[in-house]
Motif scaffolding. Sequence first.
Motif, mmCIF file in Angstrom:
data_model
loop_
_atom_site.group_PDB
_atom_site.id
_atom_site.type_symbol
_atom_site.label_atom_id
_atom_site.label_comp_id
_atom_site.label_asym_id
_atom_site.label_seq_id
_atom_site.Cartn_x
_atom_site.Cartn_y
_atom_site.Cartn_z
ATOM 1 N N LEU A 72 2.378 -4.742 4.636
ATOM 2 C CA LEU A 72 2.045 -3.592 3.805
ATOM 3 C C LEU A 72 0.856 -2.841 4.403
ATOM 4 C CD1 LEU A 72 2.153 -5.218 0.243
ATOM 5 C CD2 LEU A 72 3.926 -3.833 1.337
ATOM 6 N N THR A 73 0.857 -1.552 4.219
ATOM 7 C CA THR A 73 -0.328 -0.777 4.586
ATOM 8 C C THR A 73 -1.372 -1.000 3.497
ATOM 9 O OG1 THR A 73 0.351 1.175 3.343
ATOM 10 C CG2 THR A 73 1.117 1.023 5.639
ATOM 11 N N THR A 74 -2.607 -0.632 3.775
ATOM 12 C CA THR A 74 -3.667 -0.773 2.774
ATOM 13 C C THR A 74 -3.301 -0.007 1.516
ATOM 14 O OG1 THR A 74 -5.292 -0.993 4.532
ATOM 15 C CG2 THR A 74 -6.132 -0.443 2.357
ATOM 16 N N GLU A 75 -2.776 1.184 1.664
ATOM 17 C CA GLU A 75 -2.409 1.999 0.509
ATOM 18 C C GLU A 75 -1.316 1.328 -0.318
ATOM 19 O OE1 GLU A 75 -2.445 3.290 3.719
ATOM 20 O OE2 GLU A 75 -4.447 4.128 3.477
ATOM 21 N N GLN A 76 -0.322 0.748 0.355
ATOM 22 C CA GLN A 76 0.760 0.073 -0.365
ATOM 23 C C GLN A 76 0.231 -1.161 -1.110
ATOM 24 O OE1 GLN A 76 3.213 -0.554 3.086
ATOM 25 N NE2 GLN A 76 4.764 0.924 2.373
ATOM 26 N N ALA A 77 -0.652 -1.926 -0.469
ATOM 27 C CA ALA A 77 -1.195 -3.119 -1.097
ATOM 28 C C ALA A 77 -2.036 -2.762 -2.313
ATOM 29 C CB ALA A 77 -2.029 -3.914 -0.088
ATOM 30 N N LEU A 78 -2.788 -1.676 -2.245
ATOM 31 C CA LEU A 78 -3.666 -1.284 -3.333
ATOM 32 C C LEU A 78 -2.968 -0.465 -4.417
ATOM 33 C CD1 LEU A 78 -6.827 -0.291 -1.253
ATOM 34 C CD2 LEU A 78 -6.465 -2.397 -2.555
ATOM 35 N N ALA A 79 -1.731 -0.072 -4.167
ATOM 36 C CA ALA A 79 -1.027 0.811 -5.097
ATOM 37 C C ALA A 79 -0.900 0.206 -6.494
ATOM 38 C CB ALA A 79 0.355 1.156 -4.546
ATOM 39 N N GLY A 80 -0.695 -1.082 -6.618
ATOM 40 C CA GLY A 80 -0.518 -1.682 -7.928
ATOM 41 C C GLY A 80 -1.789 -2.326 -8.468
ATOM 42 N N ALA A 81 -2.888 -2.189 -7.755
ATOM 43 C CA ALA A 81 -4.136 -2.829 -8.196
ATOM 44 C C ALA A 81 -4.730 -2.083 -9.377
ATOM 45 C CB ALA A 81 -5.131 -2.864 -7.043
ATOM 46 N N PRO A 82 -5.262 -2.809 -10.375
ATOM 47 C CA PRO A 82 -5.892 -2.147 -11.507
ATOM 48 C C PRO A 82 -7.145 -1.376 -11.107
ATOM 49 C CG PRO A 82 -5.789 -4.539 -11.848
ATOM 50 C CD PRO A 82 -5.197 -4.254 -10.528
ATOM 51 N N ASP A 83 -7.834 -1.862 -10.053
ATOM 52 C CA ASP A 83 -9.055 -1.184 -9.607
ATOM 53 C C ASP A 83 -9.259 -1.491 -8.128
ATOM 54 O OD1 ASP A 83 -11.340 0.336 -9.700
ATOM 55 O OD2 ASP A 83 -12.576 -1.211 -10.646
ATOM 56 N N HIS A 84 -9.658 -0.471 -7.369
ATOM 57 C CA HIS A 84 -9.949 -0.665 -5.946
ATOM 58 C C HIS A 84 -10.925 0.409 -5.502
ATOM 59 C CE1 HIS A 84 -7.395 2.725 -4.658
ATOM 60 N NE2 HIS A 84 -6.578 2.339 -5.639
ATOM 61 N N ASP A 85 -11.515 0.203 -4.311
ATOM 62 C CA ASP A 85 -12.463 1.182 -3.804
ATOM 63 C C ASP A 85 -11.898 1.976 -2.638
ATOM 64 O OD1 ASP A 85 -12.521 -0.498 -1.621
ATOM 65 O OD2 ASP A 85 -14.627 -1.066 -1.820
ATOM 66 N N GLY A 86 -10.595 1.947 -2.458
ATOM 67 C CA GLY A 86 -9.957 2.679 -1.376
ATOM 68 C C GLY A 86 -9.558 1.780 -0.213
ATOM 69 N N SER A 87 -10.264 0.674 -0.029
ATOM 70 C CA SER A 87 -9.896 -0.233 1.057
ATOM 71 C C SER A 87 -9.856 -1.703 0.620
ATOM 72 C CB SER A 87 -10.871 -0.092 2.224
ATOM 73 O OG SER A 87 -12.182 -0.462 1.831
ATOM 74 N N ARG A 88 -10.381 -1.999 -0.578
ATOM 75 C CA ARG A 88 -10.418 -3.382 -1.078
ATOM 76 C C ARG A 88 -10.146 -3.407 -2.577
ATOM 77 N NH1 ARG A 88 -16.103 -4.057 1.771
ATOM 78 N NH2 ARG A 88 -16.302 -2.266 0.446
ATOM 79 N N PHE A 89 -9.650 -4.583 -3.036
ATOM 80 C CA PHE A 89 -9.505 -4.788 -4.463
ATOM 81 C C PHE A 89 -10.894 -4.886 -5.077
ATOM 82 C CE2 PHE A 89 -5.680 -6.767 -2.640
ATOM 83 C CZ PHE A 89 -4.701 -6.094 -3.348
ATOM 84 N N ARG A 90 -11.064 -4.350 -6.269
ATOM 85 C CA ARG A 90 -12.339 -4.455 -6.976
ATOM 86 C C ARG A 90 -12.104 -5.353 -8.183
ATOM 87 N NH1 ARG A 90 -14.350 1.055 -8.207
ATOM 88 N NH2 ARG A 90 -15.013 1.026 -6.045
ATOM 89 N N VAL A 91 -12.962 -6.415 -8.296
ATOM 90 C CA VAL A 91 -12.832 -7.354 -9.390
ATOM 91 C C VAL A 91 -14.182 -7.514 -10.069
ATOM 92 C CG1 VAL A 91 -10.915 -8.631 -8.382
ATOM 93 C CG2 VAL A 91 -13.258 -9.339 -7.905
#
Length: 99
Positions: A72-91
């Motif tokens: 997956l590209t970064t964008e595809q991986a982050l597409a379903g994340a509830p929160d992210h900073d553009g390059s990483r998941f935010r928890v």
Amino acid sequence: MSEITTEQVAHLASLARIALTPDEIQSLTSDLRSIVDDVAKVSEVATPDVPATSHPIPLENVFRDDVPGETLTTEQALAGAPDHDGSRFRVTAILGEEQ
């Protein structure tokens, strides 16, 4: 037959600071005798001409080759994340919350 005695088992239990009842000492004496006898039997047949084995049947790798595939590209991986900073998941930070 091994020469493990109940006195030896009681002494070892005392050294290990383990409180054992007379029934437990008797049972452990029997178990330890059996273990020592079994080790002696194995030692009799484990001669230098007998190769050491870790498994009774030869094993071979049954896994497929590890071949890189599409990821997956970064964008595809982050597409379903509830929160992210553009390059990483935010928890939510959890450090220090354990009491």
